[in-house]
Design a protein around this motif. Structure first.
Motif, short mmCIF file in Angstrom:
data_model
loop_
_atom_site.label_atom_id
_atom_site.label_comp_id
_atom_site.label_asym_id
_atom_site.label_seq_id
_atom_site.Cartn_x
_atom_site.Cartn_y
_atom_site.Cartn_z
N MET A 170 0.82 -1.22 0.00
CA MET A 170 0.00 0.00 0.00
C MET A 170 0.85 1.27 0.00
N PHE A 171 2.08 1.17 0.55
CA PHE A 171 2.92 2.37 0.66
C PHE A 171 3.56 2.78 -0.66
N GLY A 172 3.32 1.97 -1.69
CA GLY A 172 3.83 2.33 -3.01
C GLY A 172 5.18 1.72 -3.29
N PRO A 173 5.71 1.91 -4.51
CA PRO A 173 6.98 1.31 -4.89
C PRO A 173 8.12 1.79 -4.00
N SER A 174 9.21 1.04 -4.00
CA SER A 174 10.36 1.46 -3.19
C SER A 174 10.85 2.82 -3.70
N ASP A 175 11.53 3.55 -2.85
CA ASP A 175 11.88 4.95 -3.18
C ASP A 175 12.61 5.06 -4.51
N ALA A 176 13.47 4.09 -4.81
CA ALA A 176 14.24 4.16 -6.05
C ALA A 176 13.33 4.07 -7.28
N ASP A 177 12.14 3.49 -7.12
CA ASP A 177 11.22 3.34 -8.25
C ASP A 177 9.97 4.20 -8.12
N SER A 178 10.04 5.23 -7.28
CA SER A 178 8.86 6.08 -7.04
C SER A 178 9.07 7.41 -7.79
N PRO A 179 8.49 7.53 -9.00
CA PRO A 179 8.79 8.72 -9.81
C PRO A 179 8.32 10.03 -9.18
N ASN A 180 7.26 9.95 -8.35
CA ASN A 180 6.67 11.20 -7.86
C ASN A 180 7.24 11.70 -6.53
N SER A 181 7.96 10.81 -5.82
CA SER A 181 8.32 11.15 -4.43
C SER A 181 9.18 12.41 -4.29
N ALA A 182 10.23 12.53 -5.11
CA ALA A 182 11.18 13.63 -4.89
C ALA A 182 10.46 14.98 -4.98
N GLN A 183 9.68 15.17 -6.06
CA GLN A 183 8.98 16.46 -6.21
C GLN A 183 7.90 16.63 -5.14
N SER A 184 7.17 15.55 -4.84
CA SER A 184 6.11 15.67 -3.83
C SER A 184 6.69 15.97 -2.45
N MET A 185 7.90 15.47 -2.18
CA MET A 185 8.56 15.79 -0.90
C MET A 185 9.00 17.25 -0.90
N ALA A 186 9.53 17.72 -2.04
CA ALA A 186 9.98 19.12 -2.10
C ALA A 186 8.80 20.06 -1.90
N TRP A 187 7.63 19.68 -2.41
CA TRP A 187 6.43 20.50 -2.25
C TRP A 187 5.70 20.20 -0.93
N LYS A 188 6.25 19.27 -0.17
CA LYS A 188 5.65 18.86 1.11
C LYS A 188 4.22 18.35 0.94
N ILE A 189 3.93 17.86 -0.25
CA ILE A 189 2.66 17.11 -0.41
C ILE A 189 2.84 15.81 0.36
N LYS A 190 3.99 15.16 0.14
CA LYS A 190 4.36 14.00 0.94
C LYS A 190 5.38 14.46 1.96
N ARG A 191 5.30 13.95 3.19
CA ARG A 191 6.24 14.37 4.23
C ARG A 191 7.28 13.28 4.52
N HIS A 192 7.03 12.07 4.10
CA HIS A 192 7.99 10.98 4.26
C HIS A 192 7.93 10.12 3.01
N THR A 193 9.01 9.41 2.74
CA THR A 193 9.03 8.59 1.53
C THR A 193 8.25 7.28 1.76
N ASN A 194 7.99 6.59 0.66
CA ASN A 194 7.25 5.32 0.73
C ASN A 194 7.97 4.32 1.64
N ASP A 195 9.29 4.20 1.46
CA ASP A 195 10.03 3.21 2.26
C ASP A 195 10.08 3.59 3.74
N GLU A 196 10.20 4.88 4.03
CA GLU A 196 10.22 5.29 5.46
C GLU A 196 8.91 4.90 6.14
N LEU A 197 7.79 5.13 5.45
CA LEU A 197 6.49 4.85 6.07
C LEU A 197 6.24 3.34 6.17
#
Ligand SMILES: CC(C)(COP(=O)(O)OP(=O)(O)OC[C@H]1O[C@@H](n2cnc3c(N)ncnc32)[C@H](O)[C@@H]1OP(=O)(O)O)[C@@H](O)C(=O)NCCC(=O)NCCSC(=O)Cc1ccccc1
Length: 329
Positions: A214-241
């Protein structure tokens, strides 16, 4: 400051120096933890990312009612039936709440729902697995709502105001869902017969890995994480959660007296976390492409719900019009 770090994830994040003056003011607001509200300027890509995430989240709540709806008529007691109905109604409410948050971004609800019904929009992979026995109702509450809470508690601090406020209310209700699910399993393990205990272990065996997905692909394969983290839409990465969820769930698993279907799951004192085995990512990507065990059935049920309810909506509109005419007469 996150935006200045220029994450090298799957998608490159714009450096502050490369931003337009508007984008820069926007990013500074984000960095200062000031919420973005519907009428504020925002980059198109921020708006699009949020519409994508919030609509997928709303669809997940609505489709998520189906695996549990399957058990309303077969709940073992009146109390269990009432709890299950209350939980499912909460999920409908969460879906409507989230669609409203999505509309504040200018998205059209009918269009987004149509994307779901035509298979063009995603919803959480977990709801494409069947619920085969009563213990699944406990495991869904404990593991699925448990995973949803870990993800959503941090989304209470997401940068978009309406989404973060929706999360506050939703998290309160999800906590009740998680506890009632765990209590179903505890009751079966402590008061149940051998067959009922075996049902609990079977439910955990089937839902454990899909819950981790449910937490999504691992961080290396998560295309949206870096930008979503920079915009603070996401506050932690998929693997952290995912790690956070495992760390808090394993002790609960031990209290139940059950095991996880993962021979590599063990406490790592050096890391201060549980190590766990390799997730079957082929299965995850196959499910989100529409090929999970229940994808077709879930979408068909949603499409039928809309067409079967047409007469109710027409009757409600006719009734409202009649009332208006009477009031005007
Ligand atoms: C973490 C993530 C889910 C994914 O991170 P992102 O940065 O957005 O993406 P990322 O780059 O990492 O992934 C690449 C692609 O893979 C997609 N994908 C990833 N994972 C999944 C998945 N598991 N299932 C399906 N698709 C998934 C992802 O959309 C993206 O596709 P796209 O590029 O659009 O084509 C994020 O959207 C989020 O936090 N959402 C809000 C929470 C939320 O929606 N919760 C729902 C459960 S609510 C609940 O359960 C309550 C309940 C309980 C019981 C009963 C009833 C109800």
């Amino acid at each position: 400051m996150y935006a200045q770090m220029v994450e090298t994830g799957v998608k490159q994040v714009k450096a502050l120096d490369d931003m337009s003056p508007e984008e820069r003011v926007f990013q500074e607001k984000i960095d200062a933890e000031i919420k973005i509200e519907p009428k504020n300027w925002m980059p198109d890509a921020y708006r699009k990312t949020l519409i994508r995430q919030v609509s997928q989240h709303a669809h997940s709540e609505i489709v998520g009612m189906l695996p549990e709806g399957n058990w309303v008529t077969r709940a073992p007691t009146l109390k269990r039936k009432l709890q299950l109905m209350a939980k499912i109604q909460d999920e409908a409410g969460h879906g409507l709440y989230l669609y409203s948050a999505m509309e504040t971004l200018g998205a059209d609800r009918d269009e987004e729902v149509e994307k779901l019904h035509s298979g063009r929009a995603k919803y959480s992979s977990i709801f494409n697995y069947p619920t085969l026995n009563w213990a699944d109702m406990g495991a869904v509450g404990w593991l699925v709502d448990g995973a949803a809470i870990v993800n959503q508690v941090v989304l209470q601090r997401t940068s978009y105001g309406p989404y973060s406020r929706a999360m506050i209310r939703i998290c309160k209700e999800e906590s009740f869902h998680q506890r009632q699910g765990y209590e179903i399993l505890l009751t079966m393990m402590r008061q149940g017969n051998d067959a009922q205990k075996a049902m609990v272990q079977d439910a955990i065996n089937r839902l454990w890995w899909p819950a981790l997905m449910m937490f999504g692909p691992s961080d290396a394969d998560s295309p949206n994480s870096a930008q979503s983290m920079a915009w603070k839409i996401k506050r932690h990465t998929n693997d952290e959660l995912r790690q956070r969820f495992i760390d808090q769930t394993v002790p609960q698993l031990e209290i139940l007296g059950c095991s996880a279907p993962d021979p590599d799951l063990k406490w790592n004192a050096e890391r201060g976390h549980y190590d766990f085995g390799e997730i079957q990512w082929d299965e995850f990507f196959d499910v989100i492409k529409g090929n999970g065990p229940c994808n077709r059935e879930r979408l068909e049920t949603r499409r039928n719900a809309i067409s079967d309810g047409t007469w109710v909506r027409r009757a409600a509109v006719a009734h409202a019009n009649k009332k208006k005419q009477r009031a005007a007469a």
